[in-house]
Design a protein around this motif. Sequence first.
Motif, mmCIF file in Angstrom:
data_model
loop_
_atom_site.group_PDB
_atom_site.id
_atom_site.type_symbol
_atom_site.label_atom_id
_atom_site.label_comp_id
_atom_site.label_asym_id
_atom_site.label_seq_id
_atom_site.Cartn_x
_atom_site.Cartn_y
_atom_site.Cartn_z
ATOM 1 N N ILE A 4 18.440 -5.727 2.881
ATOM 2 C CA ILE A 4 17.057 -6.153 3.037
ATOM 3 C C ILE A 4 16.494 -6.519 1.673
ATOM 4 N N THR A 5 15.865 -7.688 1.583
ATOM 5 C CA THR A 5 15.305 -8.144 0.312
ATOM 6 C C THR A 5 13.782 -8.171 0.386
ATOM 7 N N ILE A 6 13.167 -8.420 -0.755
ATOM 8 C CA ILE A 6 11.713 -8.491 -0.811
ATOM 9 C C ILE A 6 11.186 -9.661 0.012
ATOM 10 N N LYS A 7 12.014 -10.711 0.157
ATOM 11 C CA LYS A 7 11.613 -11.850 0.983
ATOM 12 C C LYS A 7 11.506 -11.451 2.444
ATOM 13 N N ASP A 8 12.426 -10.585 2.884
ATOM 14 C CA ASP A 8 12.372 -10.107 4.268
ATOM 15 C C ASP A 8 11.097 -9.309 4.513
ATOM 16 N N VAL A 9 10.721 -8.507 3.553
ATOM 17 C CA VAL A 9 9.494 -7.711 3.675
ATOM 18 C C VAL A 9 8.274 -8.625 3.733
ATOM 19 N N ALA A 10 8.262 -9.641 2.852
ATOM 20 C CA ALA A 10 7.142 -10.576 2.821
ATOM 21 C C ALA A 10 7.008 -11.306 4.155
ATOM 22 N N LYS A 11 8.135 -11.721 4.707
ATOM 23 C CA LYS A 11 8.115 -12.428 5.994
ATOM 24 C C LYS A 11 7.611 -11.521 7.104
ATOM 25 N N GLU A 12 8.073 -10.287 7.133
ATOM 26 C CA GLU A 12 7.655 -9.330 8.158
ATOM 27 C C GLU A 12 6.156 -9.035 8.066
ATOM 28 N N ALA A 13 5.657 -8.934 6.833
ATOM 29 C CA ALA A 13 4.239 -8.609 6.639
ATOM 30 C C ALA A 13 3.335 -9.829 6.683
ATOM 31 N N GLY A 14 3.936 -11.026 6.623
ATOM 32 C CA GLY A 14 3.149 -12.252 6.663
ATOM 33 C C GLY A 14 2.402 -12.509 5.367
ATOM 34 N N VAL A 15 3.045 -12.161 4.236
ATOM 35 C CA VAL A 15 2.418 -12.383 2.923
ATOM 36 C C VAL A 15 3.444 -12.996 1.988
ATOM 37 N N ALA A 16 2.990 -13.364 0.792
ATOM 38 C CA ALA A 16 3.892 -13.923 -0.212
ATOM 39 C C ALA A 16 4.703 -12.812 -0.866
ATOM 40 N N THR A 17 5.866 -13.171 -1.415
ATOM 41 C CA THR A 17 6.696 -12.167 -2.099
ATOM 42 C C THR A 17 5.959 -11.577 -3.296
ATOM 43 N N SER A 18 5.138 -12.380 -3.959
ATOM 44 C CA SER A 18 4.371 -11.870 -5.101
ATOM 45 C C SER A 18 3.382 -10.805 -4.656
ATOM 46 N N THR A 19 2.857 -10.942 -3.450
ATOM 47 C CA THR A 19 1.928 -9.933 -2.928
ATOM 48 C C THR A 19 2.661 -8.619 -2.678
ATOM 49 N N VAL A 20 3.886 -8.723 -2.160
ATOM 50 C CA VAL A 20 4.683 -7.509 -1.941
ATOM 51 C C VAL A 20 4.910 -6.796 -3.274
ATOM 52 N N SER A 21 5.239 -7.566 -4.302
ATOM 53 C CA SER A 21 5.475 -6.977 -5.631
ATOM 54 C C SER A 21 4.233 -6.261 -6.136
ATOM 55 N N ARG A 22 3.080 -6.885 -5.930
ATOM 56 C CA ARG A 22 1.835 -6.264 -6.400
ATOM 57 C C ARG A 22 1.522 -4.994 -5.635
ATOM 58 N N VAL A 23 1.801 -5.003 -4.340
ATOM 59 C CA VAL A 23 1.554 -3.803 -3.531
ATOM 60 C C VAL A 23 2.459 -2.669 -3.998
ATOM 61 N N LEU A 24 3.733 -2.978 -4.231
ATOM 62 C CA LEU A 24 4.684 -1.946 -4.662
ATOM 63 C C LEU A 24 4.362 -1.423 -6.054
ATOM 64 N N SER A 25 3.646 -2.254 -6.838
ATOM 65 C CA SER A 25 3.218 -1.815 -8.171
ATOM 66 C C SER A 25 1.834 -1.176 -8.127
ATOM 67 N N ASP A 26 1.303 -1.026 -6.927
ATOM 68 C CA ASP A 26 -0.002 -0.388 -6.702
ATOM 69 C C ASP A 26 -1.120 -1.133 -7.430
ATOM 70 N N ASN A 27 -1.099 -2.453 -7.313
ATOM 71 C CA ASN A 27 -2.138 -3.275 -7.929
ATOM 72 C C ASN A 27 -3.474 -3.045 -7.210
ATOM 73 N N PRO A 28 -4.522 -2.663 -7.940
ATOM 74 C CA PRO A 28 -5.805 -2.346 -7.294
ATOM 75 C C PRO A 28 -6.514 -3.545 -6.690
#
Length: 334
Positions: A4-28
Amino acid sequence: MIKITIKDVAKEAGVATSTVSRVLSDNPRISDETKERVHEAVRKLNYKPNPIARSLANNKTRILGVVLPSEADDLLTNPFFINAMKGMSLYAQSKNYYITYAFSKSDKTETESIKEITAANLVEGIILLRVNEDDESIKYLKKINFPFVAIGRPESTEDVLWVDNDNFQAMYNVVNKLIKKGHKKIGFIGAMKSLNMSRDRLKGYKMALEVNGVNYDENLVIHKLQFNENEGYDAANILVNESKVSAIVTTDDLLAFGAGNMLKDNSIDDIALVGFNNNQLAQYQTPPLSSVHINADKLGYYAAKLLIKKLESNISTNTHYIVNTEFIERESFK
């Protein structure tokens, strides 16, 4: 098995891969609703973030470096290193940090190995497993302002994070107990006398003699080069046959194991013997070895805790921890 890659997560959540990265980094700046969608996708897909990729993204490796001294190459002979590493790993893991271990090569000093590690920009902090008199590694790390913590009390504690036992008091207590049992000629076997730990334990030995009115005799003190059984055997041979001691204290169980073997080989059973570190094999010696339990796992645990707190907040409310010791009395304490 499908990775499973970050792209798969982004597709499942309906967001961009950069958004997934920010969420995992706890971007406020990411909304709580988006965070929940991403975390739900992570759970559903059982996604495991790549720590190296995340490190590159936020310029943090979340890796701590530990340089093992060259004499620790056979870890099974000296459990201190294993137990300290276990404690470090437990705390680091709880804070999502990783630890990389490297041996100091025989043709390099520990400081040279540390220079190589820090120059590679792969670690955020260094854990030193021991402290020497006029320690060059500490001097270098302070000079380049690189975060570190030392297991062992440095000579100057200013601007240094450190953890240690009260080695002076621990040895003082042991020698004091022996004197109270009637021993006057107490031999001391140490090694690597440049280590501050070794120096503190010798000071405790000397003070216990002084307080009890027993004259210090330098002929009863032997410093060897390494902590191993052969060195302990040779030292005990001198103390027993030349100095006629009635008790022997050592600064490490490995030295005590060697001393015990010398006593056993010569059918000597009336000399008290005490080790240090409470090696797991101490209780299986003949006779079972009395030893000072130093809680090496806690030394490692608190070392990692101090360093990670420093890295996370850039301030240190606590600059050191003193870990309690416990005297474990067994049959060798005569």
